[in-house]
Motif scaffolding. Sequence first.
Motif, PDB file in Angstrom:
ATOM      1  N   SER A 202       0.820  -1.218   0.000  1.00 36.67           N
ATOM      2  CA  SER A 202       0.000   0.000   0.000  1.00 36.67           C
ATOM      3  C   SER A 202       0.856   1.271   0.000  1.00 36.67           C
ATOM      4  N   ARG A 203       2.101   1.176   0.438  1.00 35.30           N
ATOM      5  CA  ARG A 203       2.987   2.349   0.428  1.00 35.30           C
ATOM      6  C   ARG A 203       3.394   2.719  -0.990  1.00 35.30           C
ATOM      7  N   MET A 204       3.625   1.710  -1.797  1.00 34.44           N
ATOM      8  CA  MET A 204       4.105   1.933  -3.164  1.00 34.44           C
ATOM      9  C   MET A 204       3.461   0.885  -4.078  1.00 34.44           C
TER      10      MET A 204
END
Length: 332
Positions: A202-204
């Motif tokens: 979900s961060r990248m």
Amino acid sequence: MMKCLKPVGIVGTGSCLPERILTNSDLEKIVDTSDEWITTRTGIKERRISDDKTATSDLATCAALRAMESAGVVAEDIDLIIVGTVTPDMAFPSTACIVQDNIGAVNAAAFDLEAACTGFIYGLSVGEKFISTGQAKTVLVIGAETLSKICNWEDRNTCVLFGDGAGAAVLREVEEGSGIMSTVLGAEGWKGKALMQPAGGSRMPASHETIEGKKHYIHMDGSEVFKFAVNIMAQAARKVAEKVGIGMEQINYIIPHQANIRIVEAAAKRLNFDMERIYVNLDSYGNMSAASIPVALDEAAKAGKIVKGDNVLLVGFGAGLTWGSCIVRWSI
Ligand code: UT7
């Protein structure tokens, strides 16, 4: 201190490795490296690489079936499946659920546990609690990886180190005074950036940019992990021995995480422990992350290096950064 209600031990082990062998001289043709560099800096000579059709759950299933056979349990007996992996088949469903389906363990709960190379020791610790507290009778703990799928085959700093494989153990109640004597788990999350797969979460989320930037591969600060490993291996081994109330001289055998022979030798020196009583197979398989310890345990047990009554110390470290150790008084 937590009192274990029931003694829990390993009653069967199994492992599974892909057939294809990639040697150091094969790697010389892929990246700017040499057999001499890899051997002297790591101890690794070759590793197993899965084919395009093989996913982590396939190796995990094969190891699980072998462990079940060695334990004499059938699929319906299994109450819980824990898979330690950083290379799941997909984000969801969990690899543990895929294994459950493959083996027909219709009565089991199933989940993946992510503690990287320490995943098997974390899994043992969790599985033990389920049985000791009466919530399960039979637990299957698996460490399985296909790291070759997330290696950057243009990065000589990492691609020479890793391999694919799976190992499994069946846990059940055992005789009083045997089995898992204690586990110690830890993490140093503030050091996490030293070893990561940056994109795909979900961060990248996956995008053209993350693919072009090679962010779906293993990124590692090798010397940072090396320093951590050398310190933590000896500390973790001592901690669990103290918790059990025995000295290192009462440990019969050590099964360490198989990352680098220099890390294993440094830990042995700090513990003043004879290398003859430490199982090493990293020359044949490289670093298989969560699979390293259970594969080594299975091989050591089958080779008769571990016998009933032995105090066997498992110790490992990995991305997170995580670490863990466990003493098992061998009961089979
Ligand atoms: O399960 C946890 C996963 N990770 C680990 O356990 C990794 C722990 N770390 C290690 O095992 C070691 O740090 C490595 C094996 C990764 C590296 O060994 P090192 O002795 O720490 O080497 P280094 O990183 O200090 O690199 C020394 C040199 C560098 O060249 P320069 O900058 O000095 O010119 C590297 O570019 O070796 C070079 N190098 C290589 N040369 C040939 C790095 N990889 C290779 C290679 N072949 N494959």
